[in-house]
Design an enzyme around this catalytic site. Sequence first.
Site, PDB file in Angstrom:
ATOM      1  N   ASN A  94      36.450  16.054 -21.564  1.00  0.00           N
ATOM      2  CA  ASN A  94      34.854  16.083 -22.296  1.00  0.00           C
ATOM      3  C   ASN A  94      34.077  15.121 -21.667  1.00  0.00           C
ATOM      4  O   ASN A  94      34.130  13.914 -21.598  1.00  0.00           O
ATOM      5  CB  ASN A  94      35.114  15.758 -23.659  1.00  0.00           C
ATOM      6  N   LYS A 122      30.898  14.651 -22.106  1.00  0.00           N
ATOM      7  CA  LYS A 122      29.784  14.341 -23.106  1.00  0.00           C
ATOM      8  C   LYS A 122      28.686  14.464 -22.268  1.00  0.00           C
ATOM      9  O   LYS A 122      28.477  15.286 -21.411  1.00  0.00           O
ATOM     10  CB  LYS A 122      30.094  12.885 -23.556  1.00  0.00           C
ATOM     11  N   HIS A 159      33.564  17.795 -32.855  1.00  0.00           N
ATOM     12  CA  HIS A 159      33.799  16.591 -32.177  1.00  0.00           C
ATOM     13  C   HIS A 159      33.064  15.510 -32.976  1.00  0.00           C
ATOM     14  O   HIS A 159      31.964  15.805 -33.714  1.00  0.00           O
ATOM     15  CB  HIS A 159      33.210  16.660 -30.789  1.00  0.00           C
ATOM     16  N   GLU A 204      31.427  12.904 -32.474  1.00  0.00           N
ATOM     17  CA  GLU A 204      30.079  12.685 -32.235  1.00  0.00           C
ATOM     18  C   GLU A 204      29.165  13.870 -32.864  1.00  0.00           C
ATOM     19  O   GLU A 204      28.017  13.277 -33.340  1.00  0.00           O
ATOM     20  CB  GLU A 204      29.787  12.289 -30.821  1.00  0.00           C
ATOM     21  N   GLU A 218      41.407  12.957 -33.015  1.00  0.00           N
ATOM     22  CA  GLU A 218      40.771  12.076 -32.401  1.00  0.00           C
ATOM     23  C   GLU A 218      40.255  10.977 -33.306  1.00  0.00           C
ATOM     24  O   GLU A 218      39.492  11.395 -33.985  1.00  0.00           O
ATOM     25  CB  GLU A 218      39.447  12.484 -31.433  1.00  0.00           C
ATOM     26  N   GLY A 234      36.202   5.935 -27.259  1.00  0.00           N
ATOM     27  CA  GLY A 234      35.246   5.045 -26.214  1.00  0.00           C
ATOM     28  C   GLY A 234      35.243   3.442 -26.718  1.00  0.00           C
ATOM     29  O   GLY A 234      34.306   2.733 -26.423  1.00  0.00           O
ATOM     30  N   SER A 237      40.294   6.837 -26.179  1.00  0.00           N
ATOM     31  CA  SER A 237      40.805   5.904 -25.116  1.00  0.00           C
ATOM     32  C   SER A 237      41.998   5.960 -24.523  1.00  0.00           C
ATOM     33  O   SER A 237      42.661   5.268 -24.080  1.00  0.00           O
ATOM     34  CB  SER A 237      40.923   4.455 -25.745  1.00  0.00           C
TER      35      SER A 237
HETATM   36  P1  13P Z   1      37.323   8.501 -24.846  1.00  0.00           P
HETATM   37  O1  13P Z   1      38.346   8.888 -23.925  1.00  0.00           O
HETATM   38  O2  13P Z   1      36.003   7.970 -24.045  1.00  0.00           O
HETATM   39  O3  13P Z   1      37.481   7.561 -25.631  1.00  0.00           O
HETATM   40  O4  13P Z   1      36.593   9.837 -25.617  1.00  0.00           O
HETATM   41  C1  13P Z   1      37.452  10.552 -26.172  1.00  0.00           C
HETATM   42  C2  13P Z   1      36.701  11.558 -26.584  1.00  0.00           C
HETATM   43  O5  13P Z   1      35.684  11.902 -27.616  1.00  0.00           O
HETATM   44  C3  13P Z   1      37.011  12.854 -26.051  1.00  0.00           C
HETATM   45  O6  13P Z   1      36.597  14.001 -26.744  1.00  0.00           O
END
Ligand code: 13P
Length: 257
Positions: A9, A11, A102, A104, A174, A180, A220
Amino acid sequence: MRKKIVAGNWKMNLRLEEGLKLANDIIAFVKEHPLKSLKGKPEMILFTPSVHLSSVATAVGQTEGVSAGAQNCHNQPKGAYTGEISAEMIQSAGATNVLVGHSERRSYFGEKDELLAEKTKIALEYGLRPVFCCGEVLDERNEKKHFDVVRKQLETGLFWLSEKEFSKIVIAYEPVWAIGTGVTATPEQAQEMHAFIRQLIKEKYNSQTAENTTILYGGSCNAKNAAELFANEDVDGGLIGGASLKADEFCAIIKSF
Ligand code: 13P
Protein backbone atom coordinates in the site's frame (compact mmCIF):
# COMPACT_ATOMS: atom_id res chain seq x y z
CA MET A 1 -5.68 -23.99 -0.79
CA ARG A 2 -6.09 -20.32 0.01
CA LYS A 3 -3.95 -17.72 -1.71
CA LYS A 4 -0.88 -16.24 -0.09
CA ILE A 5 -0.55 -12.55 -0.86
CA VAL A 6 1.92 -9.78 -0.20
CA ALA A 7 0.37 -6.42 -1.03
CA GLY A 8 2.05 -3.03 -1.01
CA ASN A 9 0.00 0.00 0.00
CA TRP A 10 1.94 2.98 -1.29
CA LYS A 11 -0.47 5.41 0.41
CA MET A 12 0.14 9.05 -0.65
CA ASN A 13 3.78 8.58 -1.59
CA LEU A 14 5.96 8.69 -4.73
CA ARG A 15 5.93 10.82 -7.83
CA LEU A 16 4.72 9.03 -10.94
CA GLU A 17 8.22 8.29 -12.24
CA GLU A 18 9.23 6.96 -8.81
CA GLY A 19 6.17 4.76 -8.63
CA LEU A 20 6.81 3.41 -12.12
CA LYS A 21 10.42 2.67 -11.25
CA LEU A 22 9.32 0.83 -8.12
CA ALA A 23 6.78 -1.19 -10.10
CA ASN A 24 9.31 -1.96 -12.82
CA ASP A 25 11.94 -3.06 -10.30
CA ILE A 26 9.38 -5.39 -8.67
CA ILE A 27 8.34 -6.75 -12.07
CA ALA A 28 12.01 -7.39 -12.97
CA PHE A 29 12.39 -9.32 -9.70
CA VAL A 30 9.30 -11.40 -10.46
CA LYS A 31 10.54 -12.17 -13.98
CA GLU A 32 13.76 -13.47 -12.45
CA HIS A 33 12.03 -15.29 -9.55
CA PRO A 34 8.62 -16.38 -10.86
CA LEU A 35 6.19 -16.21 -7.95
CA LYS A 36 4.94 -19.72 -8.60
CA SER A 37 8.45 -21.00 -7.92
CA LEU A 38 8.49 -19.38 -4.47
CA LYS A 39 7.26 -21.13 -1.34
CA GLY A 40 3.48 -20.81 -1.03
CA LYS A 41 3.24 -19.56 -4.64
CA PRO A 42 2.37 -16.07 -3.41
CA GLU A 43 0.70 -13.26 -5.31
CA MET A 44 1.66 -9.59 -5.22
CA ILE A 45 -0.66 -6.60 -5.33
CA LEU A 46 0.49 -3.01 -5.79
CA PHE A 47 -2.00 -0.54 -4.29
CA THR A 48 -0.93 2.70 -5.92
CA PRO A 49 -2.16 6.27 -5.71
CA SER A 50 -5.01 6.61 -8.20
CA VAL A 51 -3.13 8.87 -10.60
CA HIS A 52 -0.43 6.18 -10.96
CA LEU A 53 -2.84 3.31 -11.38
CA SER A 54 -3.17 3.16 -15.14
CA SER A 55 0.60 3.42 -15.72
CA VAL A 56 1.39 0.80 -13.08
CA ALA A 57 -1.35 -1.56 -14.30
CA THR A 58 0.04 -1.22 -17.84
CA ALA A 59 3.59 -1.90 -16.61
CA VAL A 60 2.37 -4.97 -14.69
CA GLY A 61 0.57 -6.19 -17.82
CA GLN A 62 0.45 -9.97 -17.85
CA THR A 63 3.21 -10.50 -15.26
CA GLU A 64 2.09 -13.71 -13.60
CA GLY A 65 0.91 -13.34 -10.03
CA VAL A 66 1.21 -9.54 -9.95
CA SER A 67 -1.71 -7.14 -10.12
CA ALA A 68 -2.51 -3.51 -9.41
CA GLY A 69 -5.11 -2.01 -7.12
CA ALA A 70 -6.61 1.26 -5.96
CA GLN A 71 -6.56 2.43 -2.35
CA ASN A 72 -10.21 3.47 -2.31
CA CYS A 73 -13.30 3.79 -4.48
CA HIS A 74 -16.58 5.66 -4.21
CA ASN A 75 -19.77 3.88 -3.21
CA GLN A 76 -21.73 5.31 -6.16
CA PRO A 77 -21.20 4.20 -9.76
CA LYS A 78 -20.73 7.69 -11.20
CA GLY A 79 -21.85 11.29 -10.96
CA ALA A 80 -21.19 14.62 -9.34
CA TYR A 81 -18.64 13.55 -6.72
CA THR A 82 -15.76 15.91 -7.41
CA GLY A 83 -12.39 14.41 -6.61
CA GLU A 84 -13.60 10.83 -6.25
CA ILE A 85 -12.88 7.73 -8.34
CA SER A 86 -15.34 5.00 -9.19
CA ALA A 87 -14.99 1.24 -9.27
CA GLU A 88 -15.56 1.34 -13.01
CA MET A 89 -12.69 3.81 -13.48
CA ILE A 90 -10.41 1.53 -11.49
CA GLN A 91 -11.43 -1.42 -13.61
CA SER A 92 -10.98 0.56 -16.84
CA ALA A 93 -7.47 1.57 -15.70
CA GLY A 94 -6.56 -2.13 -15.75
CA ALA A 95 -6.55 -2.69 -11.99
CA THR A 96 -8.24 -5.68 -10.41
CA ASN A 97 -8.15 -4.91 -6.67
CA VAL A 98 -9.32 -2.20 -4.33
CA LEU A 99 -8.68 -1.50 -0.65
CA VAL A 100 -11.88 -0.94 1.31
CA GLY A 101 -11.94 0.55 4.80
CA HIS A 102 -8.26 1.18 5.41
CA SER A 103 -7.92 2.63 8.91
CA GLU A 104 -6.69 5.93 7.45
CA ARG A 105 -9.94 6.18 5.45
CA ARG A 106 -11.88 5.34 8.60
CA SER A 107 -10.09 7.84 10.83
CA TYR A 108 -9.31 10.79 8.52
CA PHE A 109 -12.33 10.54 6.24
CA GLY A 110 -14.92 9.23 8.68
CA GLU A 111 -15.73 6.11 6.67
CA LYS A 112 -18.12 3.85 8.58
CA ASP A 113 -18.87 0.18 8.05
CA GLU A 114 -22.26 0.88 6.44
CA LEU A 115 -20.51 2.94 3.74
CA LEU A 116 -17.77 0.33 3.43
CA ALA A 117 -20.43 -2.32 2.80
CA GLU A 118 -21.63 -0.22 -0.17
CA LYS A 119 -18.08 0.22 -1.45
CA THR A 120 -17.53 -3.53 -1.21
CA LYS A 121 -20.73 -4.13 -3.15
CA ILE A 122 -19.88 -1.79 -5.99
CA ALA A 123 -16.30 -3.08 -6.18
CA LEU A 124 -17.65 -6.61 -6.64
CA GLU A 125 -20.15 -5.41 -9.24
CA TYR A 126 -17.27 -4.12 -11.36
CA GLY A 127 -15.27 -7.31 -10.96
CA LEU A 128 -12.71 -5.90 -8.53
CA ARG A 129 -11.36 -7.91 -5.61
CA PRO A 130 -11.99 -5.95 -2.41
CA VAL A 131 -9.30 -6.17 0.26
CA PHE A 132 -11.38 -5.28 3.29
CA CYS A 133 -9.40 -3.78 6.18
CA CYS A 134 -10.32 -4.14 9.82
CA GLY A 135 -8.59 -3.57 13.13
CA GLU A 136 -8.83 -1.94 16.52
CA VAL A 137 -7.19 1.19 17.97
CA LEU A 138 -4.92 0.98 20.99
CA ASP A 139 -7.53 2.00 23.57
CA GLU A 140 -9.87 -0.70 22.31
CA ARG A 141 -7.13 -3.32 22.71
CA ASN A 142 -6.20 -2.05 26.15
CA GLU A 143 -9.85 -2.27 27.13
CA LYS A 144 -9.95 -5.79 25.69
CA LYS A 145 -12.59 -4.80 23.15
CA HIS A 146 -10.52 -5.72 20.08
CA PHE A 147 -12.42 -8.90 19.24
CA ASP A 148 -15.77 -7.10 19.51
CA VAL A 149 -14.54 -4.22 17.36
CA VAL A 150 -13.32 -6.50 14.58
CA ARG A 151 -16.44 -8.64 14.77
CA LYS A 152 -18.65 -5.59 14.31
CA GLN A 153 -16.54 -4.29 11.39
CA LEU A 154 -16.87 -7.61 9.60
CA GLU A 155 -20.53 -8.14 10.42
CA THR A 156 -21.58 -4.76 9.06
CA GLY A 157 -19.02 -4.46 6.29
CA LEU A 158 -19.01 -7.98 4.87
CA PHE A 159 -21.24 -10.58 6.46
CA TRP A 160 -24.33 -9.58 4.49
CA LEU A 161 -22.63 -10.87 1.32
CA SER A 162 -23.73 -14.14 -0.22
CA GLU A 163 -21.26 -17.02 0.13
CA LYS A 164 -20.37 -16.66 -3.55
CA GLU A 165 -19.68 -12.93 -3.18
CA PHE A 166 -17.78 -13.43 0.06
CA SER A 167 -15.50 -15.97 -1.62
CA LYS A 168 -14.03 -13.10 -3.69
CA ILE A 169 -13.02 -11.05 -0.64
CA VAL A 170 -9.60 -10.77 0.96
CA ILE A 171 -9.45 -9.53 4.56
CA ALA A 172 -6.60 -7.49 6.00
CA TYR A 173 -6.28 -7.28 9.78
CA GLU A 174 -4.42 -4.09 10.56
CA PRO A 175 -4.28 -3.17 14.25
CA VAL A 176 -4.24 0.63 14.07
CA TRP A 177 -1.64 0.89 16.85
CA ALA A 178 0.80 -1.03 14.66
CA ILE A 179 0.38 1.06 11.50
CA GLY A 180 3.39 3.23 10.76
CA THR A 181 4.52 3.04 14.40
CA GLY A 182 7.29 0.46 14.19
CA VAL A 183 5.35 -1.53 16.80
CA THR A 184 4.31 -4.80 15.21
CA ALA A 185 1.69 -7.12 16.63
CA THR A 186 3.46 -10.14 18.04
CA PRO A 187 3.08 -13.31 15.97
CA GLU A 188 0.80 -14.60 18.78
CA GLN A 189 -1.41 -11.51 18.69
CA ALA A 190 -1.69 -11.71 14.90
CA GLN A 191 -2.45 -15.43 14.92
CA GLU A 192 -5.02 -15.04 17.70
CA MET A 193 -6.97 -12.39 15.79
CA HIS A 194 -6.66 -14.16 12.43
CA ALA A 195 -7.95 -17.40 13.95
CA PHE A 196 -10.82 -15.44 15.51
CA ILE A 197 -11.71 -13.90 12.12
CA ARG A 198 -11.59 -17.32 10.45
CA GLN A 199 -13.87 -18.70 13.15
CA LEU A 200 -16.36 -15.86 12.54
CA ILE A 201 -16.36 -16.69 8.82
CA LYS A 202 -16.96 -20.34 9.64
CA GLU A 203 -19.91 -19.45 11.86
CA LYS A 204 -21.40 -17.07 9.30
CA TYR A 205 -20.71 -19.16 6.17
CA ASN A 206 -19.06 -22.56 6.52
CA SER A 207 -15.71 -24.29 7.14
CA GLN A 208 -14.76 -24.43 3.51
CA THR A 209 -15.32 -20.70 2.97
CA ALA A 210 -13.38 -19.99 6.17
CA GLU A 211 -10.51 -22.20 5.04
CA ASN A 212 -10.38 -20.55 1.63
CA THR A 213 -10.38 -16.92 2.82
CA THR A 214 -7.06 -15.12 2.63
CA ILE A 215 -6.41 -13.03 5.76
CA LEU A 216 -3.47 -10.62 5.60
CA TYR A 217 -1.69 -8.93 8.47
CA GLY A 218 -0.71 -5.25 8.24
CA GLY A 219 1.10 -2.91 10.61
CA SER A 220 4.86 -2.30 10.63
CA CYS A 221 5.45 -5.54 8.75
CA ASN A 222 8.87 -5.59 7.07
CA ALA A 223 11.54 -7.91 5.69
CA LYS A 224 12.85 -8.60 9.21
CA ASN A 225 9.59 -9.65 10.89
CA ALA A 226 7.54 -11.01 7.97
CA ALA A 227 8.74 -14.61 8.27
CA GLU A 228 7.70 -15.00 11.91
CA LEU A 229 4.31 -13.42 11.18
CA PHE A 230 3.67 -15.48 8.03
CA ALA A 231 4.71 -18.69 9.81
CA ASN A 232 1.38 -18.65 11.66
CA GLU A 233 -1.28 -20.95 10.37
CA ASP A 234 -3.92 -18.26 9.86
CA VAL A 235 -1.68 -15.46 8.57
CA ASP A 236 -1.74 -15.66 4.79
CA GLY A 237 0.53 -12.75 3.99
CA GLY A 238 0.81 -9.05 4.54
CA LEU A 239 -0.47 -5.63 3.63
CA ILE A 240 2.68 -3.57 3.73
CA GLY A 241 2.94 0.21 4.00
CA GLY A 242 6.35 1.82 4.52
CA ALA A 243 8.33 -1.30 3.60
CA SER A 244 6.55 -1.55 0.24
CA LEU A 245 8.16 1.64 -1.02
CA LYS A 246 11.54 0.01 -1.60
CA ALA A 247 11.71 -2.75 -4.19
CA ASP A 248 14.45 -4.73 -2.38
CA GLU A 249 12.61 -4.76 0.91
CA PHE A 250 9.23 -5.55 -0.64
CA CYS A 251 10.73 -8.38 -2.71
CA ALA A 252 12.47 -9.74 0.40
CA ILE A 253 9.07 -9.91 2.11
CA ILE A 254 7.62 -12.06 -0.69
CA LYS A 255 10.33 -14.64 0.06
CA SER A 256 9.23 -14.86 3.72
CA PHE A 257 6.64 -17.65 3.43
P1 13P B 1 2.98 0.28 7.71
O1 13P B 1 3.50 -1.00 7.12
O2 13P B 1 3.73 1.48 7.24
O3 13P B 1 2.85 0.18 9.18
O4 13P B 1 1.50 0.48 7.14
C1 13P B 1 0.63 -0.58 7.18
C2 13P B 1 -0.56 -0.24 6.39
O5 13P B 1 -1.34 0.64 6.75
C3 13P B 1 -0.79 -0.95 5.13
O6 13P B 1 -2.04 -0.71 4.62
